[in-house]
Design a protein around this motif. Sequence first.
Motif, short mmCIF file in Angstrom:
data_model
loop_
_atom_site.label_atom_id
_atom_site.label_comp_id
_atom_site.label_asym_id
_atom_site.label_seq_id
_atom_site.Cartn_x
_atom_site.Cartn_y
_atom_site.Cartn_z
N LEU A 37 0.78 -1.23 0.02
CA LEU A 37 -0.13 -0.09 0.02
C LEU A 37 0.93 1.35 -0.14
O LEU A 37 1.68 1.59 0.71
CB LEU A 37 -0.92 0.17 1.29
N VAL A 38 0.78 1.96 -1.03
CA VAL A 38 1.69 3.13 -1.27
C VAL A 38 0.71 4.41 -0.93
O VAL A 38 -0.26 4.51 -1.64
CB VAL A 38 2.41 3.52 -2.48
N VAL A 39 0.94 5.39 -0.03
CA VAL A 39 0.15 6.31 0.43
C VAL A 39 0.95 7.75 0.12
O VAL A 39 2.12 7.66 0.88
CB VAL A 39 -0.48 6.16 1.76
N ALA A 40 0.78 8.49 -0.69
CA ALA A 40 1.77 9.45 -1.15
C ALA A 40 1.14 10.86 -0.50
O ALA A 40 2.08 11.75 -0.68
CB ALA A 40 1.75 9.61 -2.68
N GLU A 41 0.19 10.98 0.23
CA GLU A 41 -0.37 12.11 1.00
C GLU A 41 -0.96 11.94 2.09
O GLU A 41 -1.27 10.66 2.37
CB GLU A 41 -1.20 12.69 -0.14
N ASP A 42 -1.29 13.00 2.91
CA ASP A 42 -1.90 12.86 4.18
C ASP A 42 -3.23 12.77 3.83
O ASP A 42 -4.31 13.87 3.87
CB ASP A 42 -1.63 14.09 4.96
N TYR A 43 -4.10 11.57 3.53
CA TYR A 43 -5.34 11.51 3.21
C TYR A 43 -6.14 11.61 4.45
O TYR A 43 -7.39 11.96 4.27
CB TYR A 43 -5.52 9.95 2.72
N ILE A 44 -5.71 11.47 5.66
CA ILE A 44 -6.82 11.50 6.82
C ILE A 44 -7.09 12.85 7.11
O ILE A 44 -8.52 12.95 7.17
CB ILE A 44 -5.79 11.05 7.99
N SER A 45 -6.64 13.92 6.60
CA SER A 45 -7.21 15.32 6.71
C SER A 45 -8.11 15.74 5.65
O SER A 45 -8.80 16.58 5.38
CB SER A 45 -6.30 16.27 6.87
N TYR A 46 -8.20 14.72 4.55
CA TYR A 46 -8.98 15.16 3.28
C TYR A 46 -10.33 15.01 3.51
O TYR A 46 -10.95 13.97 4.22
CB TYR A 46 -8.80 14.22 2.16
N PRO A 47 -11.15 16.08 3.37
CA PRO A 47 -12.59 16.24 3.51
C PRO A 47 -13.27 15.09 3.01
O PRO A 47 -13.22 14.80 1.60
CB PRO A 47 -13.22 17.62 3.13
N GLY A 48 -14.14 14.30 3.69
CA GLY A 48 -15.08 13.15 3.11
C GLY A 48 -14.36 12.14 2.91
O GLY A 48 -15.02 10.94 2.33
N TRP A 49 -13.08 11.96 3.46
CA TRP A 49 -12.41 10.79 2.91
C TRP A 49 -12.94 9.54 3.83
O TRP A 49 -12.87 9.54 4.86
CB TRP A 49 -11.06 11.04 3.18
N ASP A 50 -13.22 8.32 3.02
CA ASP A 50 -13.64 7.20 3.84
C ASP A 50 -12.69 5.85 3.51
O ASP A 50 -13.10 4.81 4.03
CB ASP A 50 -15.31 6.88 3.78
N GLY A 51 -12.04 6.14 2.81
CA GLY A 51 -10.88 5.02 2.51
C GLY A 51 -10.32 4.52 3.74
O GLY A 51 -9.86 3.22 3.79
N ALA A 52 -9.93 5.21 4.78
CA ALA A 52 -9.30 4.56 5.90
C ALA A 52 -9.99 3.60 6.67
O ALA A 52 -9.35 2.68 7.11
CB ALA A 52 -8.95 6.08 7.04
N LYS A 53 -11.33 3.65 6.42
CA LYS A 53 -12.02 2.46 7.12
C LYS A 53 -11.78 1.12 6.51
O LYS A 53 -11.75 -0.02 7.12
CB LYS A 53 -13.52 2.81 7.09
N TYR A 54 -11.21 1.22 5.13
CA TYR A 54 -10.86 0.06 4.40
C TYR A 54 -9.43 -0.26 4.91
O TYR A 54 -8.78 -1.58 5.23
CB TYR A 54 -11.05 0.08 3.20
N GLN A 55 -8.80 0.48 4.61
CA GLN A 55 -7.18 0.52 4.99
C GLN A 55 -6.71 0.02 6.36
O GLN A 55 -5.88 -0.54 6.50
CB GLN A 55 -6.46 1.75 4.62
N THR A 56 -7.55 0.32 7.39
CA THR A 56 -7.16 -0.12 8.68
C THR A 56 -8.22 -1.23 9.17
O THR A 56 -8.11 -1.62 10.25
CB THR A 56 -7.63 1.26 9.74
N ASN A 57 -8.91 -1.78 8.10
CA ASN A 57 -9.76 -2.89 8.37
C ASN A 57 -8.70 -4.03 8.72
O ASN A 57 -8.31 -4.50 7.98
CB ASN A 57 -10.72 -3.31 7.39
N ARG A 58 -8.87 -4.74 10.05
CA ARG A 58 -8.22 -5.91 10.25
C ARG A 58 -8.24 -7.03 9.51
O ARG A 58 -7.12 -7.79 9.50
CB ARG A 58 -8.25 -6.03 12.01
N TYR A 59 -9.40 -7.38 8.90
CA TYR A 59 -9.54 -8.40 8.03
C TYR A 59 -8.82 -8.36 6.96
O TYR A 59 -8.12 -9.06 6.20
CB TYR A 59 -11.01 -8.74 8.01
#
Length: 170
Positions: free
Chosen positions: A91-113
């Motif tokens: 997984l390559v993350v090139a930017e600070d996505y956490i602060s991006y308004p409306g970003w919901d990808g973190a819930k997949y990226q941090t999903n333990r499964y």
Amino acid sequence: VHVSPTQHQYTNGFAEWMSEAASWQFTTEWGTLSDPWQDAVSHIDMAAGTTQWMRPGHTPNLLIICGDFTAYRGNFGRLLFTFWSMFQSPLVVAEDYISYPGWDGAKYQTNRYCIAIDQDPLFVPPTKTFTNGANSEVWVKPLITGEMALALLNRTNTQESINVNLSILG
């Protein structure tokens, strides 16, 4: 390594370096097709054509998070993260996505499964086990625990039911 093949054309010298490359990304960049969903599905198909070279530390790079994060929302984000984990891609993350308004990808990226599937030590690439209709596919990936990870793929971005008979999978 950036690869510029068409689907399943890994001959004429590709095999020599594919067996050595730590990670490869297809140069068919996101958004080059008129339909982003089909763009993502084509990357999944190209990754499936490289499974003979996959092993720990040698995987296709299916997901680079950068630029316009709106593309990674909702169903599209679920599609990308599902197959990111099934192919055990980095997984390559090139930017600070956490602060991006409306970003919901973190819930997949941090999903333990998803993480457990992506980091499974058995390291067996997924296979398309069967199709269920013209656009529906079931992909299976055995895990070290003896369990299987399943990915249900609708090749179109329209709602479709996918029925799975688990007895077929054993």
